[in-house]
Design an enzyme around this catalytic site. Sequence first.
Site, PDB file in Angstrom:
ATOM      1  N   LYS A 247      69.699  48.359  63.917  1.00 16.41           N
ATOM      2  CA  LYS A 247      69.802  47.701  62.611  1.00 16.41           C
ATOM      3  C   LYS A 247      70.861  46.597  62.638  1.00 16.41           C
ATOM      4  CE  LYS A 247      69.246  46.970  58.160  1.00 16.41           C
ATOM      5  NZ  LYS A 247      70.498  46.898  57.485  1.00 16.41           N
TER       6      LYS A 247
ATOM      7  N   GLY B  43      72.744  55.045  44.398  1.00 16.49           N
ATOM      8  CA  GLY B  43      72.820  53.628  44.017  1.00 16.49           C
ATOM      9  C   GLY B  43      71.440  53.011  44.147  1.00 16.49           C
TER      10      GLY B  43
END
Lengths: 292, 292, 292, 292
Positions: free
Chosen positions: C165, C9
């Site tokens: 993250k 993607g």
Amino acid sequence: MQIGMIGLGRMGNNMAERLRSGGHKVVGYDISPDSNRDVDSLQALVDALEAPRVIWVMVPAGKPLDSTITQLSNLLGNGDLIIDGGNTRFTEDQEHAKTLSAKGIGLVDVGTSNGIWGRENGYALMVGGSDENVARIQPILHTLKPEGDFGLVHAGGTGAGHYAKMVHNGIEYGMMQALAEGYAVLEASDFIKDADDVVQSWRKGSVIQSWLLDLLSNALHKDPHLSHIAGKADETGETKWMIGDALELGIPTPAITAALYARQSSQIQDPATMKVVSALRNEFGGHSIAKD
Amino acid sequence: MQIGMIGLGRMGNNMAERLRSGGHKVVGYDISPDSNRDVDSLQALVDALEAPRVIWVMVPAGKPLDSTITQLSNLLGNGDLIIDGGNTRFTEDQEHAKTLSAKGIGLVDVGTSNGIWGRENGYALMVGGSDENVARIQPILHTLKPEGDFGLVHAGGTGAGHYAKMVHNGIEYGMMQALAEGYAVLEASDFIKDADDVVQSWRKGSVIQSWLLDLLSNALHKDPHLSHIAGKADETGETKWMIGDALELGIPTPAITAALYARQSSQIQDPATMKVVSALRNEFGGHSIAKD
Amino acid sequence: MQIGMIGLGRMGNNMAERLRSGGHKVVGYDISPDSNRDVDSLQALVDALEAPRVIWVMVPAGKPLDSTITQLSNLLGNGDLIIDGGNTRFTEDQEHAKTLSAKGIGLVDVGTSNGIWGRENGYALMVGGSDENVARIQPILHTLKPEGDFGLVHAGGTGAGHYAKMVHNGIEYGMMQALAEGYAVLEASDFIKDADDVVQSWRKGSVIQSWLLDLLSNALHKDPHLSHIAGKADETGETKWMIGDALELGIPTPAITAALYARQSSQIQDPATMKVVSALRNEFGGHSIAKD
Amino acid sequence: MQIGMIGLGRMGNNMAERLRSGGHKVVGYDISPDSNRDVDSLQALVDALEAPRVIWVMVPAGKPLDSTITQLSNLLGNGDLIIDGGNTRFTEDQEHAKTLSAKGIGLVDVGTSNGIWGRENGYALMVGGSDENVARIQPILHTLKPEGDFGLVHAGGTGAGHYAKMVHNGIEYGMMQALAEGYAVLEASDFIKDADDVVQSWRKGSVIQSWLLDLLSNALHKDPHLSHIAGKADETGETKWMIGDALELGIPTPAITAALYARQSSQIQDPATMKVVSALRNEFGGHSIAKD
């Protein structure tokens, strides 16, 4: 009816007494020899009850409860029924039900409210489990609940009782925090002669009349301005879990979250967040920062 | 005793009736000819009362109230007394008191709670003003308050009554928001069969039993799952003012603030905040953003 | 070095390109035939790589990722290594590591930031895993990270990369919300001629100069006052998880929580919370409530 | 051009130096004889400047500023201009402008950012006042601002400069709090080896790269884990005022409010809110409460 009661601390003991006053035959067990237990082992408890047995477990959530469930799953048999009346996380009810159903043992989870006042006034009961199992323990529930139309609900399947109680506690946190913030502002303002008097006056005719307000009034009566109470408060898990589940559901709960955070903050000495803020102010503004 | 009542809307009219039932002689005035006023002008009201006069003003805060105070300061004289029973900001009471005292006219500010239920059950009254002025209107206050020990407090000097009511409303907002968040989570969760049933059950034996919970129960009874009510709520000023004053006092009020923000958010279509967040997500992540 | 890339993607494709520009040999695979994949099956991917293999997985967390991990655990063997570069919840890294280590396959979790800008400017990389595994993929990490001293950290063992993250994203939400609130106030105030101009001016010399401010400035340049953007924002999971973990750690995160709640609120039509508040206002105050 | 500078503390002194470096003739005055003032009274300052005069006032808001404005209104005359570069509340600018305009004296309000870094890098300047007055001081503003396209905005009429700065500070509080919460979670989590390393890594390639992040990195470099900094932070007024104005505008600012409340909480010993919560827990649950 006949029922076993495991865990005879303040809550379990009060419940056992209310059940006995209601005509039930209660066999009590607790790990502590100093408790007023009727039998001195889980095995003895199981032996003292006629099958199919019903046992109310009033044991702290987590390891003590897990261990009790595991032991009971080995001592009980097909058709027996365990009622978990503690403050178990709803997700764990599912685990326990799986363990127990493998042996044909049923589980009903019951969230109970009203603390030390329940012995006399009855407990608000929120019940989770199958229709069949919940029907079977109606006599017990009806003795424990308060008189009148309210105070008992079959909230849904396994876990629903503890889920409903968890939400109840979240609301409780939010209401307490709202009262607390209002009181703190009254205390800080020069406009108000005596914050305690204002709170007392609200007990009737106000929109915020409530049991919690009555309790605050009692506390202020015993200890004006709460001058002997430390400005710290614990949290007991349910509200944290509620917020966690609401996060997943996508339902914002800002007031209840604020209530939990206020308690958590009150437990933290020298928070890292404020260290960061203070360090940054020093870096860009040369603001002095208090050293330890 | 004899009293004038200015403002015969829902609240003022109910209060006038409760006062009359209590044996007081009330002369009512309202700007609207459609009201059941006894006189048709402020001058006529003043003429109808024997000096030293006592007049209860139940008029919306802001311009209507300011105008009424100004007119009365010209019509009344030394020894007369005005009671402001509306939702006036406490800072404005100080202004009004200054204007009036220049003419020898007294001011007592009264925060009143209980809305449409006060006519029958009495109003919680929070009173600000001098000892002398507050003593003078005791017969009135005792008729308006609920029966029993609670529901009336002399909170402090000028402004203290509205200050206490303002804090009351802040707490009210926080409690309502806590109930609302709990209900919303129950409604969203698959665990709970029927959120309404759970709420009903809490009316007795729970820690959160309260008048607001009873009212929610009533509302759910009339309109299950509140399916006919829009998800929007107004705010009426007091809580905003309370938060503003708490900001200056340095007292955090996060739960009450959350309650206000939830209402304010519900009134905003297409909030600029979320436009910014959405635009930023698009800038760094290429996330699609819904166009208007 | 040689590396497989699963998931082509926007993010995976950009990374593959940056890796190739850096001299690495990338074999790409995606389930979609429309992608620019080099091979058309996981088996073919595995066959195309020399053992011991290194495969970067850039697949949506949840079912797609779980399925990929399960399949790879059957296709790969002792000494092979999987890098999960997606937005996986840190708790799931532990599960995946267990599944894979049973076959002798290693796992490194990498949180990556910078979205669509990373292709050119490099990605901030937060890495979790054993020292040995992390050392092995240094050439890859050094190509992907930005130039200079920053942008790469070995945060801890398995899950630490995604944990770091997750926290990064929580901070990001908080910063975006702060900017958004400031902008909304500027827009609403009569004092400010043009909110956009004010924001632009802050890009240099202010304490809040930041990449997010630059991006907001870009967005305002393209679409003054963001008039073509809807006031709604999605959330992508990490911040929700962060708050959930902070709840358990007992660390209050009120600003970041406010940011998440603002996004969640923007997705809710006709919120049940405000229905409750509105219903209560009607019950005690007779306030009119808008019907649907 | 020629300019007077009143207030030679850290900020005023730095600005005077930057102005001199830029070729302006600055006459400085401070109440303290220990400052490096050029003249020893306001009268002397006024005498030292050619009419029409321009005077930059860099004095703490509140009484010191009010007193300075009052004195200057008596010493200056028609056509003179005062620039208020301090952290004045925007509502007070209106008062000052009225006082001054009665004497024909102009007022420009300038919010300045960048603290101790401005001397070298320039100050972000947000300016309020009439087009004419703002045009007149362009040479001064251009010397003070950073190089390049950004850092200067004429935000609106009187008060707009301080209004824009106030909003800037609100955003600053929110961003700092977001960073602080993220850092605190990293520090508390067992997953993260070293929170400081993670923060450092974010300085490039991350979405949250910002000047504040750089400053935090500097602070952590000097004092790892901020172990020598106390967990307390002051607030300086502007954010409180911003929230107050946003409340009136009906714009919720939950993240910025959370940031302010966190600072205010850090200043409160033994908060009354938690006393209330603790007292209530004792009343209904018999939970022990720590006595002072």
